[in-house]
Write a protein that holds these residues in place. Structure first.
Motif, PDB file in Angstrom:
ATOM      1  N   GLY A  38      41.479  52.781  58.082  1.00  0.00           N
ATOM      2  CA  GLY A  38      42.311  51.804  57.504  1.00  0.00           C
ATOM      3  C   GLY A  38      43.612  51.538  58.455  1.00  0.00           C
ATOM      4  N   LEU A  39      44.363  52.611  59.003  1.00  0.00           N
ATOM      5  CA  LEU A  39      45.437  52.278  59.884  1.00  0.00           C
ATOM      6  C   LEU A  39      45.050  51.339  61.094  1.00  0.00           C
ATOM      7  N   ILE A  40      43.844  51.583  61.656  1.00  0.00           N
ATOM      8  CA  ILE A  40      43.509  50.911  63.128  1.00  0.00           C
ATOM      9  C   ILE A  40      42.802  49.568  62.496  1.00  0.00           C
ATOM     10  N   ARG A  41      42.233  49.415  61.324  1.00  0.00           N
ATOM     11  CA  ARG A  41      41.840  47.976  60.914  1.00  0.00           C
ATOM     12  C   ARG A  41      43.202  47.012  60.628  1.00  0.00           C
ATOM     13  N   LEU A  42      43.942  47.754  59.936  1.00  0.00           N
ATOM     14  CA  LEU A  42      45.418  46.781  59.850  1.00  0.00           C
ATOM     15  C   LEU A  42      45.953  46.610  61.159  1.00  0.00           C
ATOM     16  N   SER A  43      45.828  47.339  62.120  1.00  0.00           N
ATOM     17  CA  SER A  43      46.569  47.062  63.361  1.00  0.00           C
ATOM     18  C   SER A  43      45.740  45.898  64.010  1.00  0.00           C
ATOM     19  N   ILE A  44      44.287  45.925  63.751  1.00  0.00           N
ATOM     20  CA  ILE A  44      43.744  44.888  64.462  1.00  0.00           C
ATOM     21  C   ILE A  44      43.874  43.577  63.656  1.00  0.00           C
ATOM     22  N   ARG A  45      43.963  43.687  62.440  1.00  0.00           N
ATOM     23  CA  ARG A  45      44.092  42.405  61.518  1.00  0.00           C
ATOM     24  C   ARG A  45      45.370  41.817  61.863  1.00  0.00           C
ATOM     25  N   THR A  46      46.632  42.610  62.063  1.00  0.00           N
ATOM     26  CA  THR A  46      47.921  42.386  62.436  1.00  0.00           C
ATOM     27  C   THR A  46      47.880  41.518  63.701  1.00  0.00           C
ATOM     28  N   ARG A  49      46.208  38.082  63.601  1.00  0.00           N
ATOM     29  CA  ARG A  49      47.081  37.168  62.926  1.00  0.00           C
ATOM     30  C   ARG A  49      48.304  36.554  63.854  1.00  0.00           C
ATOM     31  N   ARG A  50      48.711  37.307  64.667  1.00  0.00           N
ATOM     32  CA  ARG A  50      49.653  37.018  65.645  1.00  0.00           C
ATOM     33  C   ARG A  50      48.937  36.367  66.903  1.00  0.00           C
ATOM     34  N   GLY A  51      47.854  36.368  66.938  1.00  0.00           N
ATOM     35  CA  GLY A  51      47.120  35.592  68.084  1.00  0.00           C
ATOM     36  C   GLY A  51      46.918  36.436  69.251  1.00  0.00           C
ATOM     37  N   GLU A  52      47.345  38.003  69.099  1.00  0.00           N
ATOM     38  CA  GLU A  52      47.171  38.679  70.226  1.00  0.00           C
ATOM     39  C   GLU A  52      45.936  39.188  70.482  1.00  0.00           C
ATOM     40  N   CYS A  53      44.882  39.095  69.308  1.00  0.00           N
ATOM     41  CA  CYS A  53      43.603  39.666  69.629  1.00  0.00           C
ATOM     42  C   CYS A  53      42.547  38.728  69.140  1.00  0.00           C
ATOM     43  N   ARG A  54      41.164  38.464  69.493  1.00  0.00           N
ATOM     44  CA  ARG A  54      40.159  37.570  68.959  1.00  0.00           C
ATOM     45  C   ARG A  54      39.067  38.163  69.219  1.00  0.00           C
ATOM     46  N   PRO A  55      38.070  38.016  68.456  1.00  0.00           N
ATOM     47  CA  PRO A  55      36.545  38.547  68.668  1.00  0.00           C
ATOM     48  C   PRO A  55      36.277  38.178  70.101  1.00  0.00           C
ATOM     49  N   ALA A  56      35.525  39.341  70.438  1.00  0.00           N
ATOM     50  CA  ALA A  56      35.088  39.095  72.043  1.00  0.00           C
ATOM     51  C   ALA A  56      33.616  38.353  72.013  1.00  0.00           C
ATOM     52  N   LEU A  86      36.676  52.163  68.203  1.00  0.00           N
ATOM     53  CA  LEU A  86      35.448  51.517  68.283  1.00  0.00           C
ATOM     54  C   LEU A  86      34.714  50.895  67.031  1.00  0.00           C
ATOM     55  N   ASP A  87      34.624  52.063  66.039  1.00  0.00           N
ATOM     56  CA  ASP A  87      34.100  51.634  64.583  1.00  0.00           C
ATOM     57  C   ASP A  87      34.870  50.860  64.076  1.00  0.00           C
ATOM     58  N   ALA A  88      36.182  50.635  64.073  1.00  0.00           N
ATOM     59  CA  ALA A  88      37.090  49.838  63.371  1.00  0.00           C
ATOM     60  C   ALA A  88      36.975  48.413  64.235  1.00  0.00           C
ATOM     61  N   MET A  89      36.762  48.546  65.541  1.00  0.00           N
ATOM     62  CA  MET A  89      36.891  47.119  66.215  1.00  0.00           C
ATOM     63  C   MET A  89      35.515  46.582  65.405  1.00  0.00           C
ATOM     64  N   GLN A  90      34.392  47.160  65.656  1.00  0.00           N
ATOM     65  CA  GLN A  90      32.972  46.394  65.064  1.00  0.00           C
ATOM     66  C   GLN A  90      33.147  46.186  63.654  1.00  0.00           C
ATOM     67  N   ALA A  91      33.805  46.770  62.976  1.00  0.00           N
ATOM     68  CA  ALA A  91      33.971  46.593  61.448  1.00  0.00           C
ATOM     69  C   ALA A  91      34.734  45.357  61.151  1.00  0.00           C
ATOM     70  N   GLU A  92      35.955  44.999  62.036  1.00  0.00           N
ATOM     71  CA  GLU A  92      36.806  43.938  62.207  1.00  0.00           C
ATOM     72  C   GLU A  92      36.096  42.849  62.770  1.00  0.00           C
ATOM     73  N   GLY A  93      34.915  42.888  63.388  1.00  0.00           N
ATOM     74  CA  GLY A  93      34.403  41.680  64.162  1.00  0.00           C
ATOM     75  C   GLY A  93      34.972  41.334  65.572  1.00  0.00           C
ATOM     76  N   LEU A  94      35.647  42.559  66.121  1.00  0.00           N
ATOM     77  CA  LEU A  94      36.358  42.207  67.572  1.00  0.00           C
ATOM     78  C   LEU A  94      34.981  42.198  68.426  1.00  0.00           C
ATOM     79  N   ILE A  95      34.257  43.300  68.222  1.00  0.00           N
ATOM     80  CA  ILE A  95      32.984  43.360  69.073  1.00  0.00           C
ATOM     81  C   ILE A  95      31.749  43.417  68.096  1.00  0.00           C
TER      82      ILE A  95
END
Length: 125
Positions: A38-46, A49-56, A86-95
């Motif tokens: 939950g903590l990692i996924r919140l960090s990814i979503r934040t 939203r800020r445009g710092e991160c996008r799906p690869a 890595l699990d959170a990145m996959q769950a959030e659609g980054l990879i």
């Protein structure tokens, strides 16, 4: 191409903490995994939203900058938390997947300082 990254503003549990939680009962281990996820996924979503991160798209290399207040924990204990990230990145659609079909390299760097983890995703050309 701009940097594709996010920061987790906390110290993640290491392998020793996960083993201890699982020894107390499967529910404790599951709770530790869920809380960390939950903590990692919140960090990814934040960051998204800020445009710092996008799906690869395609193959990626993932770099971790592990910052801990002290040098007390063993490095292998610290970077075992890559599994959670890595699990959170996959769950959030980054990879697309955290398997070798997409993630072709992982690297680690360690620095003393405030507790945080910086994750950088580099896409292969």
């Amino acid at each position: 191409m701009p940097t594709n990254s996010f920061t987790i503003p906390a110290r993640l549990p290491g392998l020793n903490e996960l083993i201890d939680a699982n020894r107390r009962g499967w529910h404790e281990g599951a709770r530790l995994k869920a809380d960390t996820d939950g903590l990692i996924r919140l960090s990814i979503r934040t960051a998204m939203r800020r445009g710092e991160c996008r799906p690869a798209k395609g193959l990626v290399r993932v770099s971790f900058l592990w910052r801990e207040r002290t040098r007390r924990r063993d490095l292998d204990n610290i970077f075992s938390a890559k599994k959670f990230v890595l699990d959170a990145m996959q769950a959030e659609g980054l990879i697309e997947t955290d398997g070798q079909r997409v993630v072709i390299g992982l690297s680690d760097e360690f620095q003393p300082g405030a507790d945080s983890v910086r994750v950088v995703i580099e896409e292969e050309p």
